[in-house]
Design a protein around this motif. Structure first.
Motif, PDB file in Angstrom:
ATOM      1  N   LYS A 179     -14.873  20.900   9.350  1.00 11.58           N
ATOM      2  CA  LYS A 179     -13.431  21.010   9.071  1.00 11.58           C
ATOM      3  C   LYS A 179     -12.460  20.394  10.067  1.00 11.58           C
ATOM      4  CE  LYS A 179      -9.706  23.873   7.158  1.00 11.58           C
ATOM      5  NZ  LYS A 179      -9.428  25.291   6.792  1.00 11.58           N
ATOM      6  N   LEU A 193       3.667  13.190  11.304  1.00 10.07           N
ATOM      7  CA  LEU A 193       4.994  13.457  11.648  1.00 10.07           C
ATOM      8  C   LEU A 193       5.534  12.091  11.490  1.00 10.07           C
ATOM      9  CD1 LEU A 193       4.995  15.671  14.702  1.00 10.07           C
ATOM     10  CD2 LEU A 193       4.691  16.377  12.594  1.00 10.07           C
ATOM     11  N   ASP A 245     -14.635  23.818   2.816  1.00 12.66           N
ATOM     12  CA  ASP A 245     -13.311  24.350   2.763  1.00 12.66           C
ATOM     13  C   ASP A 245     -12.091  23.264   3.463  1.00 12.66           C
ATOM     14  OD1 ASP A 245     -11.064  25.887   2.814  1.00 12.66           O
ATOM     15  OD2 ASP A 245     -11.586  26.577   4.829  1.00 12.66           O
ATOM     16  N   THR A 263      -8.881  23.715   3.110  1.00 14.41           N
ATOM     17  CA  THR A 263      -7.615  24.484   3.128  1.00 14.41           C
ATOM     18  C   THR A 263      -6.880  24.203   4.311  1.00 14.41           C
ATOM     19  OG1 THR A 263      -8.421  26.147   1.744  1.00 14.41           O
ATOM     20  CG2 THR A 263      -6.278  26.657   2.690  1.00 14.41           C
ATOM     21  N   VAL A 264      -5.533  23.938   4.415  1.00 11.97           N
ATOM     22  CA  VAL A 264      -4.867  23.838   5.622  1.00 11.97           C
ATOM     23  C   VAL A 264      -4.221  25.251   5.847  1.00 11.97           C
ATOM     24  CG1 VAL A 264      -2.862  22.907   6.814  1.00 11.97           C
ATOM     25  CG2 VAL A 264      -3.988  21.473   5.101  1.00 11.97           C
ATOM     26  N   THR A 265      -4.588  25.694   7.163  1.00 14.90           N
ATOM     27  CA  THR A 265      -4.070  27.061   7.615  1.00 14.90           C
ATOM     28  C   THR A 265      -2.913  27.142   8.342  1.00 14.90           C
ATOM     29  OG1 THR A 265      -5.565  27.236   9.574  1.00 14.90           O
ATOM     30  CG2 THR A 265      -6.664  27.820   7.559  1.00 14.90           C
ATOM     31  N   ALA A 266      -2.377  28.389   8.140  1.00 12.30           N
ATOM     32  CA  ALA A 266      -1.092  28.716   8.832  1.00 12.30           C
ATOM     33  C   ALA A 266      -1.438  28.528  10.575  1.00 12.30           C
ATOM     34  CB  ALA A 266      -0.646  29.815   8.636  1.00 12.30           C
ATOM     35  N   GLY A 267      -2.693  29.273  10.961  1.00 13.44           N
ATOM     36  CA  GLY A 267      -3.077  29.042  12.127  1.00 13.44           C
ATOM     37  C   GLY A 267      -3.411  27.680  12.658  1.00 13.44           C
ATOM     38  N   VAL A 313      -2.114  24.833  11.617  1.00  6.07           N
ATOM     39  CA  VAL A 313      -0.781  24.173  11.882  1.00  6.07           C
ATOM     40  C   VAL A 313       0.081  24.476  13.224  1.00  6.07           C
ATOM     41  CG1 VAL A 313       1.377  23.505  10.708  1.00  6.07           C
ATOM     42  CG2 VAL A 313      -0.912  23.654   9.483  1.00  6.07           C
ATOM     43  N   ARG A 314      -0.015  25.856  13.347  1.00  2.00           N
ATOM     44  CA  ARG A 314       0.403  26.247  14.387  1.00  2.00           C
ATOM     45  C   ARG A 314      -0.089  25.969  15.846  1.00  2.00           C
ATOM     46  NH1 ARG A 314      -3.241  29.939  16.427  1.00  2.00           N
ATOM     47  NH2 ARG A 314      -2.714  31.752  14.944  1.00  2.00           N
ATOM     48  N   LEU A 360       0.871  22.152  16.318  1.00  2.00           N
ATOM     49  CA  LEU A 360       2.104  22.137  16.909  1.00  2.00           C
ATOM     50  C   LEU A 360       2.464  22.365  18.220  1.00  2.00           C
ATOM     51  CD1 LEU A 360       4.398  22.831  13.643  1.00  2.00           C
ATOM     52  CD2 LEU A 360       3.825  20.548  14.587  1.00  2.00           C
ATOM     53  N   ALA A 380      10.198  14.755  11.856  1.00  2.00           N
ATOM     54  CA  ALA A 380       9.890  15.590  10.302  1.00  2.00           C
ATOM     55  C   ALA A 380       8.403  15.765  10.397  1.00  2.00           C
ATOM     56  CB  ALA A 380      10.460  14.301   9.186  1.00  2.00           C
ATOM     57  N   LEU A 381       7.964  16.873   9.658  1.00  2.00           N
ATOM     58  CA  LEU A 381       6.850  16.991   9.244  1.00  2.00           C
ATOM     59  C   LEU A 381       6.354  16.834   7.965  1.00  2.00           C
ATOM     60  CD1 LEU A 381       3.824  18.577   9.737  1.00  2.00           C
ATOM     61  CD2 LEU A 381       4.965  20.514   8.771  1.00  2.00           C
ATOM     62  N   SER A 385       0.688  17.667   5.840  1.00  6.81           N
ATOM     63  CA  SER A 385      -0.513  18.411   6.553  1.00  6.81           C
ATOM     64  C   SER A 385      -1.844  18.247   5.575  1.00  6.81           C
ATOM     65  CB  SER A 385      -0.200  19.843   6.718  1.00  6.81           C
ATOM     66  OG  SER A 385       0.129  20.421   5.282  1.00  6.81           O
TER      67      SER A 385
END
Lengths: 378, 378
Positions: free
Chosen positions: A227, A233, A278, A280-284, A286-287, A290, A304-305, A308
């Motif tokens: 994955k 952006l 899987d 899924t885009v995870t918060a972690g 993306v963190r 960035l 601009a984002l 994702s």
């Protein structure tokens, strides 16, 4: 079962479409099956064409294959652009590799030494020299490499061009899921689709990326999903312009890349995780992207984002792709390109065309013969 | 100009729809104009109903107004749910406020002292006590407050319920942009739309949020856009469950909140920026939200990032909303609710209903009379 004499290509990503186009150019009647054409890993990809900056000690065959393919890229892009009537999306501004901390700089030094030993010297630059080339690089960048021959492609422009070229060459792209390749123990008979329909064919080419392993027993366990999460952006008015070159970096050991697009867009990638099918885009994820990308190009904070997404790279046991005959007669495979599908499309397309003609594949493709993996599957 | 005797409501956000519903309940013929109903700040909002944890020394009138409205919320939600035939989305699990570093804890201590002086004592809790209530809180949380009376609402469920209740009450919601309120210098005549059409009305209620200031000269400069970026996450199988309560926090001085939804979703908000009518989601805003929220609830790293969005809060010069008559006779306004539109909807709806009847508004709403701002506009 309908009897046809078509080449069936399973998968309409960059590899499947490239091979389909090449086969059609050679006079084959080609049908491509894909439940969602051009929407998988190829759609999500960053588009680096970067064999040198991807090089890793012990993977010399992959480096040779990538170098051969990147050499073919300008001609491939020109021919494809003409055939499709739209640009293939190649960018030739080259690549910089940036490092921040001392551990990351030591890694780059080791890479430079390794490449020098292989006769592919790269230019080492200080942070100041890097910023002179790309003023968007931030003050945390302390050193790096310049690799002008590592290129990039706008993956979505490329997919559109490949679809256009396929269409003009008479390739039929069908939105339909293949379930399994059928054979009689000796020869391929065709394909059974997920909807139960069976399509006859004497030749089937599996280009289904991370899903390839499930399409015939001879492929089981040879390809696994890896994955990757990616962000897109867009520069906003007043923000600092993006780099012209692709910028790769190591940030506290984590790789990150920023690939510019012609329209002011910037693709940030990519996480790497082996968590099955899987997307899924995870918060972690993306963190991480960035945070790490901002260390290298601080100006992106004001961008601009706009998207994702996550895709599944097709990983192979030894990081080399699988290009060649496998299992019953008539079954070909071109998959397992992992992080390098865009890069390896030209040489893979040429190799498949050669295989279909009964000719030998280009030299560096021989290392990708799936026969090497018999007995190694997990 | 068509002659009608309708009440025209400009704006189909939470305030406009609430007021329209209340007015229709009182027998008014109500038309709501909005170029994109229920899609602005109300759609983006987190949905906190949190007057106490929003309290700030010097804003006692806003606190009194908020406390009055949150008191009305359970009845409002029940009545709205009955009227709409679908739930209004209220959650009554209460709110925790968490702090990490010593500066953040000192801020919370000051808030607790302030609330105590106002006769609204709040319970101070250690990090351990907070984690006993919400095991999702991370080890960086060192202390905080419990405020069980600060509630939350699923803003999108609320908007759907309000639209349903409006429809059942005969309110006409028209997808059309109002450009300016027309008057003869003494009385309102109607509204001119962006498409040039003119609609006659003796009464116009401006509820256009951050766009309200442009709709009549009497409102110019009284409302300004305050951009807020927000993320929506979803728990994934195997991830640590989200908190039950709304969790607000200060992280190195930056406020962040996490508002749980009934479906396992979690809303993270919100950045605050005064950059005009700009609703771009920036990389830096997303980075701040993820970083700060993860300090408070580390498990979100494994959640899916399902949406990022930005909205424009309608800010007023003194942070109090504008609810009352202004300018020519027949012009009413209910806007400037800034961060508190969801919270203040019940009391605002009741106040507008009272104004339309010629009755006095609920006591705490008197402080929101726009007359206070004559001469203060920027």
């Amino acid at each position: 079962m309908n009897v046809t004499d078509e080449l069936l290509v399973l998968g309409a990503g960059v590899i499947g479409l490239t091979c389909a186009w090449r086969a059609a150019q050679d006079g084959h009647r080609v049908t491509v099956l894909d439940p969602a054409p051009a929407s998988g890993a190829s759609w999500v990809a960053g588009g680096m064409l970067a064999p040198v900056t991807e090089a890793w000690p012990g993977e010399e065959e992959l480096l040779a294959l990538g170098v051969e393919s990147v050499r073919r890229w300008p001609g491939f892009a020109a021919e494809l652009g003409d055939a499709a009537g739209r640009p293939a999306g190649l960018r030739t501004d080259g690549t910089l590799v940036a490092a921040t901390g001392s551990g990351d700089r030591a890694e780059l030094d080791a890479l430079a030494v390794h490449l020098g030993r292989l006769g592919r010297p790269v230019e080492r630059l200080t942070g100041r020299e890097l910023r002179r080339l790309e003023p968007a690089l931030g003050p945390d960048v302390r050193g790096g490499l310049s690799v002008p021959d590592d290129l990039a492609v706008d993956n979505r422009a490329l997919l559109a061009a490949l679809r256009g070229a396929c269409e003009r060459a008479g390739v039929l792209i069908v939105t339909r899921a293949a379930e399994t390749v059928l054979d009689d123990g000796a020869r391929v008979l065709g394909v059974r689709c997920a909807d139960g329909a069976e399509l006859a064919a004497a030749a089937v080419l599996v280009c289904a990326g991370a899903h390839s392993g499930g399409l015939h027993p001879a492929l089981h366990g040879l390809v696994r999903p890896v994955k990757g999460e990616i962000l897109r952006l867009a520069m906003r008015p007043g923000a600092f312009p993006p780099p012209r070159r692709t910028v790769r970096a190591l940030v506290d050991g984590r790789p990150v890349y920023l690939v510019p697009r012609d329209d002011g867009g910037l693709v940030l990638g990519a996480t790497q995780a082996e968590v099955g099918f899987d997307t899924t885009v995870t918060a972690g994820g993306v963190r991480d992207l960035l945070r790490d990308a901002e260390r290298i190009v601080p100006g992106i904070a004001e961008y601009a984002l706009v998207e994702s997404a996550a895709g599944l790279r097709p990983g192979s046991p030894d990081n080399l792709p699988l290009v060649g005959a496998v299992g019953p007669a008539g079954l070909l495979v071109a998959t397992g390109h992992h992080r390098n599908g865009m890069l390896l499309a030209p040489v893979t397309g040429d190799a498949v065309a050669a295989l279909l003609r009964g000719h030998p594949v280009p030299g560096p493709v021989r290392a990708a013969d799936p026969a090497r993996l018999v007995g190694t599957r997990r």
